[in-house]
Design a protein around this motif. Structure first.
Motif: not given
Length: 283
Positions: A184-189, A244-255, A205-209
């Motif tokens: 849902d953060m993709q459509d935040y604006e 966990a490995v996938v989430a680790g990469f996703a954590r550094r990517a845009d929504p 955004p920060d707290r949602a993340m």
């Protein structure tokens, strides 16, 4: 009347109908239904197929209704491949298929099998415009549908609600709720501009993340705990490591990229869990 909005003919109508089949979001609920059947032990392919078809019809209903509301009611989308009549016809068709499957489940299994499957259609049909305007139901609607698909797939085979099936359902509800917050953060604006109350709009955004990854971490810890205590096979730990490995990469990517990674990570997570339950290689 034409199903397609821009072109005429049978080919155009079929393409318009198929445009509402979104494999990335349709595969997880159907796979969850089948996983629930695998989890039950005894597996009747006929019953599994009927339940999986019901889940597919429910998700298709959600996609058609969502597109219809966003384009014809809210004016949020710039274009839509289906005519207004085509959307209504598709909704009638998918709903008919769903309730035909429900009747079949009631006759071949029992009334409870039909009742535990019914909420999947209710969630799908009411996603827009009722459920997608509240941060809680916006976030948990799709995950709840997957959890119900898993529990329902189990019940159809076992005619009971075992703790292990309910536990797996809870894991997917929490894990996918975290993924949905990111999605849902993709459509935040845009959501902010129309005051659509997603989690990102409500919390920022920060707290949602932080909440999203907190939910995912909670789900993974729950799997580890249940693997240690016995309800889950010990090899379920492999699924935790893979996600966990996938989430680790996703954590550094845009929504947008993070959502793509996390959804595919859920595929891996589910596939490893299926293998863990089916073969239990470390037991």
């Amino acid at each position: 009347m034409s199903v397609a909005r821009h072109d005429a003919g049978l080919g155009a109508d079929l393409r318009a109908l198929l445009s509402q089949v979104h494999p990335v979001f349709m595969l997880p609920p159907v796979a969850a239904s089948l996983f629930g059947g695998v989890l039950a032990g005894a597996f009747d392919p006929r019953l599994a197929g009927i339940h999986a078809l019901a889940i597919f019809a429910a998700v298709y209903t959600a996609h058609v209704k969502d597109g219809y509301v966003d384009f014809y009611s809210r004016g949020e989308d710039d274009d839509h491949p289906m005519s207004e009549w085509g959307c209504r016809a598709a909704l009638v068709g998918s709903t008919t298929i769903f309730f035909a499957c429900l009747v079949a489940l009631a006759l071949l299994v029992d009334a409870v099998a039909a009742l535990v499957t019914l909420p999947c259609w209710l969630i799908g049909y009411h996603h827009a415009p009722q459920l997608d305007t509240n941060p809680i139901t916006t976030t948990t609607g799709y995950p709840a549908g997957i959890a119900l698909a898993l529990v329902g797939g189990f019940y159809v085979q076992a005619t009971m609600f075992a703790p292990v099936a309910l536990a797996f359902g809870a894991v997917f509800l929490v894990l996918l709720s975290g993924v949905k917050v990111i999605d849902d953060m993709q459509d935040y604006e845009y959501d902010l501009s129309i005051e659509k109350r997603t989690v990102a709009v409500s919390l920022g955004p920060d707290r949602a993340m932080s909440l999203a990854y907190g939910l995912m971490l909670t789900a993974l810890v729950l799997v580890l705990a249940l693997a240690a205590l016995g309800p889950f096979p010990p090899s379920s730990v492999i699924a935790v490591l893979a996600f966990a490995v996938v989430a680790g990469f996703a954590r550094r990517a845009d929504p947008e990229i993070a959502t793509m990674l996390l959804v595919r990570g859920c595929y891996v997570f589910l596939a490893v869990l299926v293998a863990a339950v089916w073969w239990q290689p470390l037991v």
